[in-house]
Design an enzyme around this catalytic site. Structure first.
Site, PDB file in Angstrom:
ATOM      1  N   ASP A 162       0.879  -1.146  -0.045  1.00  0.00           N
ATOM      2  CA  ASP A 162      -0.119  -0.156  -0.116  1.00  0.00           C
ATOM      3  C   ASP A 162       0.938   1.017  -0.075  1.00  0.00           C
ATOM      4  OD1 ASP A 162      -2.469   1.849   0.443  1.00  0.00           O
ATOM      5  OD2 ASP A 162      -3.321   0.011   1.013  1.00  0.00           O
ATOM      6  N   HIS A 234      -2.763   2.998  -4.620  1.00  0.00           N
ATOM      7  CA  HIS A 234      -2.284   3.076  -3.414  1.00  0.00           C
ATOM      8  C   HIS A 234      -0.431   2.684  -3.748  1.00  0.00           C
ATOM      9  CE1 HIS A 234      -5.694   3.076  -0.882  1.00  0.00           C
ATOM     10  NE2 HIS A 234      -6.280   2.242  -1.867  1.00  0.00           N
ATOM     11  N   GLU A 304      -9.789   2.420  -5.348  1.00  0.00           N
ATOM     12  CA  GLU A 304      -9.397   3.807  -5.045  1.00  0.00           C
ATOM     13  C   GLU A 304      -8.130   4.293  -5.815  1.00  0.00           C
ATOM     14  OE1 GLU A 304     -10.931   3.866  -0.332  1.00  0.00           O
ATOM     15  OE2 GLU A 304      -8.982   3.060  -0.912  1.00  0.00           O
TER      16      GLU A 304
END
Length: 545
Positions: A162, A234, A304
């Site tokens: 991440d 990410h 995302e």
């Protein structure tokens, strides 16, 4: 017999009295099944012999992970079709023994005379452990496997990558573990507060040998490791190490690297979707698969993703046109499908978060984790994808269990034990075909506010016991609360620092500063409404930026 958790299909008393079992008793049967039972019953230290107090037999008529357990005055008989079923029979027998069987010293005792027939409702009974935001040493991962095994949970989803850290060794691209595995400090403030940082470096990574050990340890305990490399978003940590794969790297120029992120939330950092990035990730995937030995599932993220840098790149927009794609979300979908193809060539199925499904173009065999609610889950199942239920409510265990300042800091509130116990992975309104695509469910331990193993214990248990019941038995029945109270004594014997049913112990309560929860600031019902709406459109990749 009435204290088993998760609840078996059938458990019937076969008479009065009991059978005494002692450390060093004998066990007989096929070697692989015997080894699985012995591992589950380490406290008994069973000794293989030609005939035994515990007799194990193979029964091909039983399904995967199923078992039959009979305790009589003459001894114990176990039947299973595979090692997992034998292992779970051993775990059930362990629960029939006194609580000392859950300690790390030899222990025996009396077990009731009983016949148990059992099989899981769902094949995927998972735990998601985020080791990217806060790294957990290998010992904590092995311990989680042990706790999963005791609850008949069988998929450990390791979130290895991440913005805040890359967590495994790469010999081909060593800057991933040399640079991307650590950050100089970590944010300590809560949502919408003026940022403050602890000034303490944080980091760590697993060597490839560590991953091989973790995978083997899991296989021996009927737990499959599901590694996650979260791409193309990410990506701050990856691009801190290798900025040449940045979407901003155009015309042969390398941009100023992103730093490994010190705060939570989403970064605009995103990998380029161009072929060199696919090549880079293919090499890293091969290293990962080589270490794990076998990995039937690999999670590639897809969630995302901020596509602004793709839109600003002439090379990427030209590539989009070359592929004949009409939008950047379609490029996002193409990129993830290409990685899924790479995995399929190596015998692994891709797993993605639901944004990847909404973008479209997934391989038909790709598994979807719909974190944004049951509506998108149903749409994915209706489109023919297998799904693993992972909705924020009630399976994000980084939410507090009560809206109280006595709780340690959490992302929001509240997801209670009762919420988890009442979860239905397969709603009755779904069609039979849709229901058939639900592989199971897993709870998520996102670790922004879980700095160590003690915090993980507190968030995971006993809510994890409720998910184990739902995923194995199909639902938590009226006896669950009583059985759970009994089961907590086993967790005590295991040394689990769970959240007591009546609230945190004094040393578990929120203290001063950032560790105190802020009740009412982020509500799970409002969060669910927000992300459910976002899941209705393909261009919905930045809900918290």
């Amino acid at each position: 017999m009435n204290d088993l958790l998760p609840r078996p299909l059938s458990a019937v008393s076969t008479g009065p009295g009991s059978l005494a079992l002692s450390p060093g008793d004998t066990i007989s049967g096929p070697a692989g099944l015997v080894e699985a039972v012995r591992r589950a019953l380490a406290a008994l230290d069973l000794r293989p012999a030609a005939s035994g107090t515990v007799q194990v037999e193979a029964d091909a008529s039983l399904g995967a992970e199923a078992y039959r357990l009979e305790v009589s005055a003459e001894g114990v008989r176990i039947a299973a079709a595979d090692r997992s079923g034998a292992f779970y029979a051993g775990q059930t027998l362990r629960q029939l023994l006194p609580d000392a069987a859950f300690r790390s010293v030899p222990a025996g005792g009396s077990v009731p005379l009983v016949r148990v027939e059992d099989a899981p409702r769902f094949s995927w009974r998972g735990v998601h452990l985020d080791v990217a935001r806060h790294f957990l040493p290998k010992r904590e991962v092995l311990r989680m496997i042990d706790l999963m095994a005791a609850h008949k949970l069988n998929r450990l989803h390791l979130h290895l990558v991440d913005d805040q850290g890359w967590r495994f060794e790469s010999r081909a691209y060593p800057r991933l573990h040399e640079v991307a595995s650590h950050r100089p400090q970590t944010i300590t403030t809560y949502y919408k507060e003026e940022p403050a940082y602890d000034g303490v470096p944080h980091g760590g990574y697993y060597t490839l040998d560590d991953l091989a050990e973790i995978a083997a340890y899991g296989r021996a305990r009927a737990v499959t490791i599901v590694p996650e490399i979260d791409v193309p978003g990410h990506a701050s940590a990856v691009l801190a190490a290798y900025p040449e794969f940045d979407a901003r790297a155009t015309g042969g120029r390398t941009p100023e690297p992103f730093p490994v992120l010190e705060r939570w939330g989403i970064s605009p950092a995103i990998l380029s979707p161009l072929p060199p990035t696919v090549g880079f990730l293919t090499v890293v995937i091969d290293e990962l698969l080589g270490a794990l030995g076998e990995a039937p599932y690999v999670h590639v993220g897809g969630d995302e993703c901020v596509l602004d840098d793709w839109a600003a790149s002439p090379e990427i927009t030209a590539f989009q046109a070359e592929l004949g794609l009409s939008s950047l979300p379609e490029v996002h979908a193409w990129f993830l499908r290409r990685l899924a193809d790479v995995l399929a060539e190596r015998g692994s199925r891709a797993v993605v978060w639901d944004e990847a499904f909404v973008s479209g173009m997934l391989r038909p065999d790709t598994i979807v984790m719909p974190w944004r609610g049951m509506d998108v889950a149903r749409r994915a199942a209706g489109a023919g994808h297998d799904v693993v239920q992972t909705p924020i409510f009630p399976l994000y265990f980084d939410y507090a269990e009560a809206s109280s300042a006595e709780e340690p800091v959490a992302i929001g509130d509240a997801i209670t034990l009762a919420d988890v116990a009442g979860f239905e992975p397969v709603p009755g309104a779904w069609t039979e075909e849709e229901r058939g695509h639900v592989l199971g469910a897993q709870f998520q331990l996102w670790s922004e506010r879980l700095p160590d193993g003690r915090a993980v214990d507190y968030r995971a248990w006993p809510r994890g016991c409720a998910l184990a019941e739902v995923a194995w038995s199909g639902s938590a029945d009226a006896s669950f609360a009583v059985r759970l109270e009994r089961h907590l004594r086993r967790l005590d014997a295991l040394g689990v620092e769970y959240r007591p049913l009546d609230g945190p112990r004094p040393w578990q309560r929120g203290g001063t500063g950032w560790r105190r929860h802020r009740p009412g600031v982020v509500r799970v019902d409002e969060a669910m409404k927000h992300v459910e709406e976002l899941a209705l459109t393909a261009d919905s990749t930045r809900p918290s930026l």
